[in-house]
Motif scaffolding. Sequence first.
Motif, PDB file in Angstrom:
ATOM      1  N   VAL A 108       3.797   8.686  12.478  1.00  0.00           N
ATOM      2  CA  VAL A 108       4.802   8.001  13.302  1.00  0.00           C
ATOM      3  C   VAL A 108       4.229   6.710  13.867  1.00  0.00           C
ATOM      4  CG1 VAL A 108       6.013   8.118  15.517  1.00  0.00           C
ATOM      5  CG2 VAL A 108       6.259   9.975  13.874  1.00  0.00           C
ATOM      6  N   GLY A 109       2.992   6.731  14.245  1.00  0.00           N
ATOM      7  CA  GLY A 109       2.374   5.526  14.802  1.00  0.00           C
ATOM      8  C   GLY A 109       1.479   4.805  13.817  1.00  0.00           C
ATOM      9  N   SER A 110       1.702   5.012  12.519  1.00  0.00           N
ATOM     10  CA  SER A 110       0.818   4.447  11.501  1.00  0.00           C
ATOM     11  C   SER A 110       0.815   2.926  11.529  1.00  0.00           C
ATOM     12  CB  SER A 110       1.256   4.924  10.106  1.00  0.00           C
ATOM     13  OG  SER A 110       0.533   4.248   9.103  1.00  0.00           O
ATOM     14  N   ALA A 111      -0.382   2.357  11.404  1.00  0.00           N
ATOM     15  CA  ALA A 111      -0.523   0.902  11.321  1.00  0.00           C
ATOM     16  C   ALA A 111      -0.515   0.415   9.880  1.00  0.00           C
ATOM     17  CB  ALA A 111      -1.833   0.474  11.999  1.00  0.00           C
ATOM     18  N   VAL A 112      -0.423   1.344   8.908  1.00  0.00           N
ATOM     19  CA  VAL A 112      -0.470   0.956   7.498  1.00  0.00           C
ATOM     20  C   VAL A 112       0.767   0.140   7.140  1.00  0.00           C
ATOM     21  CG1 VAL A 112      -0.523   1.772   5.115  1.00  0.00           C
ATOM     22  CG2 VAL A 112      -1.838   2.984   6.878  1.00  0.00           C
ATOM     23  N   ARG A 113       0.530  -1.050   6.605  1.00  0.00           N
ATOM     24  CA  ARG A 113       1.624  -1.932   6.176  1.00  0.00           C
ATOM     25  C   ARG A 113       1.488  -2.326   4.705  1.00  0.00           C
ATOM     26  NH1 ARG A 113       3.564  -0.015   9.666  1.00  0.00           N
ATOM     27  NH2 ARG A 113       4.657  -0.812  11.471  1.00  0.00           N
ATOM     28  N   GLU A 114       0.306  -2.162   4.146  1.00  0.00           N
ATOM     29  CA  GLU A 114       0.101  -2.508   2.741  1.00  0.00           C
ATOM     30  C   GLU A 114      -0.668  -1.383   2.052  1.00  0.00           C
ATOM     31  OE1 GLU A 114       0.088  -7.205   2.020  1.00  0.00           O
ATOM     32  OE2 GLU A 114      -1.815  -6.398   2.767  1.00  0.00           O
ATOM     33  N   VAL A 115      -0.185  -1.000   0.895  1.00  0.00           N
ATOM     34  CA  VAL A 115      -0.903  -0.036   0.056  1.00  0.00           C
ATOM     35  C   VAL A 115      -1.187  -0.715  -1.277  1.00  0.00           C
ATOM     36  CG1 VAL A 115      -0.856   2.201  -1.080  1.00  0.00           C
ATOM     37  CG2 VAL A 115       0.208   1.937   1.176  1.00  0.00           C
ATOM     38  N   VAL A 116      -2.456  -0.797  -1.630  1.00  0.00           N
ATOM     39  CA  VAL A 116      -2.879  -1.412  -2.882  1.00  0.00           C
ATOM     40  C   VAL A 116      -3.187  -0.297  -3.877  1.00  0.00           C
ATOM     41  CG1 VAL A 116      -4.556  -2.917  -4.006  1.00  0.00           C
ATOM     42  CG2 VAL A 116      -3.842  -3.375  -1.637  1.00  0.00           C
ATOM     43  N   ILE A 117      -2.468  -0.272  -4.998  1.00  0.00           N
ATOM     44  CA  ILE A 117      -2.657   0.748  -6.028  1.00  0.00           C
ATOM     45  C   ILE A 117      -3.366   0.121  -7.218  1.00  0.00           C
ATOM     46  CG2 ILE A 117      -1.499   2.362  -7.574  1.00  0.00           C
ATOM     47  CD1 ILE A 117       0.739   2.621  -5.584  1.00  0.00           C
ATOM     48  N   LEU A 118      -4.518   0.656  -7.569  1.00  0.00           N
ATOM     49  CA  LEU A 118      -5.346   0.101  -8.634  1.00  0.00           C
ATOM     50  C   LEU A 118      -5.188   0.920  -9.917  1.00  0.00           C
ATOM     51  CD1 LEU A 118      -8.695  -0.466  -6.667  1.00  0.00           C
ATOM     52  CD2 LEU A 118      -6.776  -2.055  -6.946  1.00  0.00           C
ATOM     53  N   VAL A 158      -7.835   6.534  -1.202  1.00  0.00           N
ATOM     54  CA  VAL A 158      -7.516   7.836  -1.799  1.00  0.00           C
ATOM     55  C   VAL A 158      -7.757   7.766  -3.302  1.00  0.00           C
ATOM     56  CG1 VAL A 158      -5.801   9.657  -2.082  1.00  0.00           C
ATOM     57  CG2 VAL A 158      -5.737   8.210  -0.033  1.00  0.00           C
ATOM     58  N   SER A 159      -8.551   8.686  -3.799  1.00  0.00           N
ATOM     59  CA  SER A 159      -8.800   8.796  -5.232  1.00  0.00           C
ATOM     60  C   SER A 159      -7.675   9.594  -5.878  1.00  0.00           C
ATOM     61  CB  SER A 159     -10.142   9.496  -5.474  1.00  0.00           C
ATOM     62  OG  SER A 159     -10.269   9.884  -6.814  1.00  0.00           O
ATOM     63  N   VAL A 166      -6.020   1.731   0.150  1.00  0.00           N
ATOM     64  CA  VAL A 166      -6.254   1.503  -1.274  1.00  0.00           C
ATOM     65  C   VAL A 166      -6.192   2.837  -1.990  1.00  0.00           C
ATOM     66  CG1 VAL A 166      -7.899   0.717  -3.019  1.00  0.00           C
ATOM     67  CG2 VAL A 166      -7.672  -0.543  -0.863  1.00  0.00           C
ATOM     68  N   LEU A 167      -5.385   2.891  -3.053  1.00  0.00           N
ATOM     69  CA  LEU A 167      -5.282   4.090  -3.879  1.00  0.00           C
ATOM     70  C   LEU A 167      -5.833   3.763  -5.254  1.00  0.00           C
ATOM     71  CD1 LEU A 167      -1.636   5.204  -2.991  1.00  0.00           C
ATOM     72  CD2 LEU A 167      -3.736   5.483  -1.658  1.00  0.00           C
ATOM     73  N   VAL A 168      -6.702   4.598  -5.760  1.00  0.00           N
ATOM     74  CA  VAL A 168      -7.339   4.376  -7.064  1.00  0.00           C
ATOM     75  C   VAL A 168      -6.687   5.311  -8.076  1.00  0.00           C
ATOM     76  CG1 VAL A 168      -9.497   4.303  -8.339  1.00  0.00           C
ATOM     77  CG2 VAL A 168      -9.478   3.793  -5.886  1.00  0.00           C
ATOM     78  N   GLY A 169      -6.063   4.725  -9.109  1.00  0.00           N
ATOM     79  CA  GLY A 169      -5.277   5.489 -10.060  1.00  0.00           C
ATOM     80  C   GLY A 169      -3.804   5.225  -9.811  1.00  0.00           C
TER      81      GLY A 169
END
Length: 555
Positions: free
Chosen positions: A281-291, A400-401, A246-249
């Motif tokens: 390289v081995g990141s499990a991140v598949r979704e990023v939510v930007i607020l 991340v802010s 989750v990214l804020v901003g």
Amino acid sequence: MAYVITRSCCSDALCAAVCPVNCIHPTPTDPDFGHTEMLYIDPQRCIDCGACADVCPVDAIFADDELAPTEAAYAAINAEYFGTAEHSAAPTTPPAPAPTSEALAVAVVGAGPSGFYAAAELLDAGPQVTVTLIDRLPTPYGLARAGVAPDHQDTKQITATFAATAAHPRLDTHYNVEVGTDVSPDDLLTHHHAVVYATGAPVGRQLGVPGEDLPGNFTAAEIVGWYNGNPDHAELSVAVDRPTAVLVGNGNVALDVARVLLLGGEMGHTDIADHARDRLVGSAVREVVILGRRGPEHAAFSFSQLLALTHLDGVDIVVDPADLVDVVTPPDRPHPAAFAGEQKLALLRELAARPPRHDRRIHLRFSASLRALSGSDRLETATIMSAARGESAVAAGTVVSCIGFDVRPIDGLAFDAGAKRVPNQGGRVLDSTGQVLVGHYVTGWVKRGPSGVIGTNKLCAAETVGALLDDHRRGLLRPPRDLRSTFAETLDGRSIAHVDRGGWQRIDEHERRAGRASGRPRRKSVRRDEMVEIAYSNQEIRTGTTLVDTPRRNS
């Protein structure tokens, strides 16, 4: 055929200054220049001379028949800008600061874009002007090196312009020197008539929500520094073992962070820091939510950066149609801002109509805010309040802010805690009583707050240097108490391992050589002691009357 300005435009307006037919707008003399996201070329007036492309420092300008597929839309975008407003034929070059024939020695603190633009303005002011450029890191270029995303190599090319300034015979560089720790402002005035502070805004803003002290929550300054190899943040422990971040901003920095979290493991062709790439390289991140705290009509990201997201392979940009109901561009905006706003809303509506097709996604949510973070030993859940969805809990491993950056107070100068900048009047530093502090100046983010793009600093620096030169002509600046040439001796006498231009060139060549071996532009050194060791390879440091072969640094 006409030329076209594309995504990586830095808005420094060099292109407008050389255009013989005044077909590039807005320019620094246009009243709305400060509200534009990029510059545009009028295809009806362009005479295909190519002068703009020759001087563009970031390779953002191409002939319309040479546009890459991902940039093809910019031909119509440039034309549409001029189809919706009238433009004057006023001269496009702002007045330069009046030159001086007298001796003038100036220290510029901060070797990022704002510092280099100030140095260039000063060197152009007269043959007796000398500049000392200082930075706390062993490497120059500030956010152009450690802030621009690794997959934006075109934007990083602006450093070639700064390198030309650094090579000027009347400019000395002293990197790895921290004002306030290694030397004081008074030390600088011992050897210079004036000091220009261009120290930027290096501190990421905190969210101010419950649970923000949990591991897994970062500021943008930390995460951007981590993947760009800033030695201040190279040791950051970033876990990417959960599918959602989750990214804020929702400014351009948030879009950068989203791309890197999703695709950083595939950026081996860039200058991404090795430790970040290895982790991603081995990141499990598949979704990023930007607020975004406000509605889409107030989105902080630029249209060009949103358009670039739509060209990411294997990534969907997801927009909820409910966030776009009855949304219109606010009235009375200056034309550049209104034009970009309409472009963004049109693209957001197009994205909202697209069905998701991939397993990696960037969700753009509007009128949404972060309420709290929770978890046992580390971050596990982000609680989000949304106008369209109410309150919801999102399982997230990383937050991340991206809500902005703050200026650090400067030793010996007043600080406006509310505005988060050094109080000033046109670049002249003010003391705590509001009076001008003679000999002290600011430019860039420390002057105006963290806003604008790289090129914005050019006009900002011209104003500050103009004020400094005016004060010098009026006899307000006190002459140095010692010869400028002794500043390096002061550093040596304090055992400060200051890195000069030659030292930086050795670091630069080391990184480029390591990069060439793996097909990359460079592989960054990320430890300060390693960089200093490379800078002083086959060199000796003079400390007082003793020669030593191991660089040391005061703490």
